[in-house]
Design a protein around this motif. Sequence first.
Motif, PDB file in Angstrom:
ATOM      1  N   LEU A 242       0.861  -1.179   0.000  1.00 53.96           N
ATOM      2  CA  LEU A 242       0.000   0.000   0.000  1.00 53.96           C
ATOM      3  C   LEU A 242       0.900   1.231   0.000  1.00 53.96           C
ATOM      4  CD1 LEU A 242      -2.907   1.139   0.187  1.00 53.96           C
ATOM      5  CD2 LEU A 242      -2.597   1.201   2.675  1.00 53.96           C
ATOM      6  N   LEU A 243       0.786   2.033  -1.046  1.00 54.78           N
ATOM      7  CA  LEU A 243       1.593   3.224  -1.192  1.00 54.78           C
ATOM      8  C   LEU A 243       0.724   4.469  -1.044  1.00 54.78           C
ATOM      9  CD1 LEU A 243       3.685   2.217  -4.360  1.00 54.78           C
ATOM     10  CD2 LEU A 243       4.133   1.652  -1.964  1.00 54.78           C
ATOM     11  N   THR A 244       1.245   5.464  -0.349  1.00 50.86           N
ATOM     12  CA  THR A 244       0.607   6.779  -0.292  1.00 50.86           C
ATOM     13  C   THR A 244       1.473   7.726  -1.114  1.00 50.86           C
ATOM     14  OG1 THR A 244      -0.228   6.333   1.926  1.00 50.86           O
ATOM     15  CG2 THR A 244      -0.221   8.623   1.202  1.00 50.86           C
ATOM     16  N   ASP A 279      -2.956  -2.868 -10.566  1.00 53.41           N
ATOM     17  CA  ASP A 279      -2.859  -1.875  -9.509  1.00 53.41           C
ATOM     18  C   ASP A 279      -4.159  -1.081  -9.413  1.00 53.41           C
ATOM     19  OD1 ASP A 279      -0.261  -2.732  -9.221  1.00 53.41           O
ATOM     20  OD2 ASP A 279       0.604  -1.062 -10.359  1.00 53.41           O
ATOM     21  N   GLN A 280      -4.392  -0.487  -8.253  1.00 54.89           N
ATOM     22  CA  GLN A 280      -5.584   0.331  -8.038  1.00 54.89           C
ATOM     23  C   GLN A 280      -5.193   1.670  -7.425  1.00 54.89           C
ATOM     24  OE1 GLN A 280      -7.596  -2.518  -5.395  1.00 54.89           O
ATOM     25  NE2 GLN A 280      -9.222  -2.696  -6.917  1.00 54.89           N
ATOM     26  N   ILE A 281      -6.005   2.684  -7.682  1.00 50.17           N
ATOM     27  CA  ILE A 281      -5.805   4.003  -7.086  1.00 50.17           C
ATOM     28  C   ILE A 281      -7.123   4.500  -6.506  1.00 50.17           C
ATOM     29  CG2 ILE A 281      -5.358   6.448  -7.574  1.00 50.17           C
ATOM     30  CD1 ILE A 281      -3.307   5.681  -9.577  1.00 50.17           C
ATOM     31  N   LYS A 282      -7.034   5.079  -5.315  1.00 51.20           N
ATOM     32  CA  LYS A 282      -8.176   5.829  -4.792  1.00 51.20           C
ATOM     33  C   LYS A 282      -7.683   7.195  -4.341  1.00 51.20           C
ATOM     34  CE  LYS A 282      -8.309   4.134   0.016  1.00 51.20           C
ATOM     35  NZ  LYS A 282      -9.196   3.454   1.017  1.00 51.20           N
ATOM     36  N   ARG A 466     -14.810  -1.407  -5.169  1.00 54.32           N
ATOM     37  CA  ARG A 466     -15.044  -0.844  -6.495  1.00 54.32           C
ATOM     38  C   ARG A 466     -15.462   0.623  -6.432  1.00 54.32           C
ATOM     39  NH1 ARG A 466     -16.120  -3.046 -11.491  1.00 54.32           N
ATOM     40  NH2 ARG A 466     -16.137  -5.135 -10.579  1.00 54.32           N
ATOM     41  N   GLU A 467     -16.308   0.957  -5.468  1.00 52.77           N
ATOM     42  CA  GLU A 467     -16.801   2.334  -5.390  1.00 52.77           C
ATOM     43  C   GLU A 467     -15.722   3.319  -4.937  1.00 52.77           C
ATOM     44  OE1 GLU A 467     -18.205   0.048  -1.697  1.00 52.77           O
ATOM     45  OE2 GLU A 467     -18.099  -0.257  -3.872  1.00 52.77           O
ATOM     46  N   GLU A 468     -14.599   2.820  -4.429  1.00 54.50           N
ATOM     47  CA  GLU A 468     -13.517   3.692  -3.989  1.00 54.50           C
ATOM     48  C   GLU A 468     -12.564   4.050  -5.125  1.00 54.50           C
ATOM     49  OE1 GLU A 468     -12.252   2.663   0.452  1.00 54.50           O
ATOM     50  OE2 GLU A 468     -12.117   0.895  -0.836  1.00 54.50           O
ATOM     51  N   LEU A 469     -12.602   3.341  -6.220  1.00 55.45           N
ATOM     52  CA  LEU A 469     -11.589   3.468  -7.258  1.00 55.45           C
ATOM     53  C   LEU A 469     -11.703   4.792  -8.002  1.00 55.45           C
ATOM     54  CD1 LEU A 469     -11.630  -0.138  -8.777  1.00 55.45           C
ATOM     55  CD2 LEU A 469     -10.160   0.804  -6.981  1.00 55.45           C
TER      56      LEU A 469
END
Length: 520
Positions: A242-244, A279-282, A466-469
Amino acid sequence: MLSDNGYILRRIQAILLITLLTLWNDAKGQESILDSLYTFRAGMVKTGSALNLITRQTGYNFTYDSRLIDPERRVNMTFRNTSLKSILDTILQNDSLVYNIIDKYLIISRYIPLPVVKTDSIIPFKTEYITGTIVDSETGEPLPFATVGLKNTGKGTVTNASGEFGLNILSEWLNDTLSISYLGYLAREIPVRQTPGNNFTIRMRREFISIPEIIIRTQIPQEIIFKSVSAISRNYGNTPALLTGFYREGVMKKQELQNYSEAIIRIYKSPYTGSLLGDQIKILKSRKIENIDRTDTLAVRLKAGLSTCLELDGVKNTFDFISRESMPEYKYIITDIVSFDEESAYVIDFEQREGVDQPLYRGSVYINTYDFAILHADFELHPKYISKMKSSFISSSSRGFDTWPQTVKYSVSYRKFNNRYFLNHVRGDLIFTSKQKRKLFNSQFNVFFELAITEMDTENIARFEREELAPIHSVFSRTITSYDSEFWENQDFLRPEENLLQALKNMEVRLQEFSEQQDF
């Protein structure tokens, strides 16, 4: 033209399976040679002869500055089951010497202690925002995109294009150490206790590694790249992280800023190998400033900047120039070996071969000489063929205008923490020219996007809902509806460079936060 071709990715996975074992054995051999035990019964000999005896028995050749060692001095070359490092320490009798292994060469050099910033007092604090500028010790020139981080945590940032940085320090990090690294320079370490409240200048000393030309000439750059690809699982991990990070993008027309957006984001970084998940981003928070009015005949917006940052992680998505499938189209040359932290890195320049008329990359990739990790890459689309990529960069051109890319440059770096490498910084700089039909003059637009990782975590990592993406393939600025003047609070961000700062202050939004950032 990033290597997202499925066939290329399958070939890379096959290379991992075939050569990973070979590379691991090579690395293990380099690690253990100094600890291996040897017996010598030569008695009193000259130091030069003693090194020759070691070379004959170990197969490793020595290279060193002649000012460090007197080859005529006599030493007792009698040892029984003694480690090679202890033998060298005994016959050389110099505590300031260090030993490094590069292939079959054992390099003897002088240890240079890390300089320490001195201060007269320690300032107690709970949370402090420290700032500084990283410069070359001789020229005073700023060092852009230097890595600045806390040695024992995943907290960190990079300097901006002007060498400036800022970092929030919490009280629990009081006993940690601020680490600064830059390719080709001696690393710096500064106790955190000495940093709060200091807008200091940190001077980095360039380190020149005395490497005989024969060492460079006998290396095959393609083999080094193959080893780096094979070492991905070991170097970058096979578990998620998990990267910030701080993300920003903007468009400038001449010296005027048309739009500027920034955000604090979280990235679910899927494993580099053994996973089909992406990868995912929020978005945690975001804001924008726009400076476009009806008098502007043309406005430029950046699309898919967030997804491009993920795609430019070329270790995960395979840079085109390290893909075995594409390598025959490139020519490679090792131009140098430079220092990095306490290790060193091959500098491999690459460019497309003559006769290849498709637009490919040219640039430099830096690969650690010890573990073969890719540390950094600077590259651009070849200017001679960039016009062929027009449709790849311009999704919809305004009616009556002809727009084309002039330069497309990228920079990607990685940071090592807890014996694992993480994505550290991504930067893209693109210049476009637009000409209105039947008009004499052109308009030039400078487009940039940048991602700096400020924190890393590997414990209890879960994918986002999913709703956070974030809609990473959209025009990012259009997903933001407001400007928040209290945006940063205690978040880490890249400090605006002077030209960007001035452009922001020239706009109607003149905020105190930008004025304060001028005082270093």
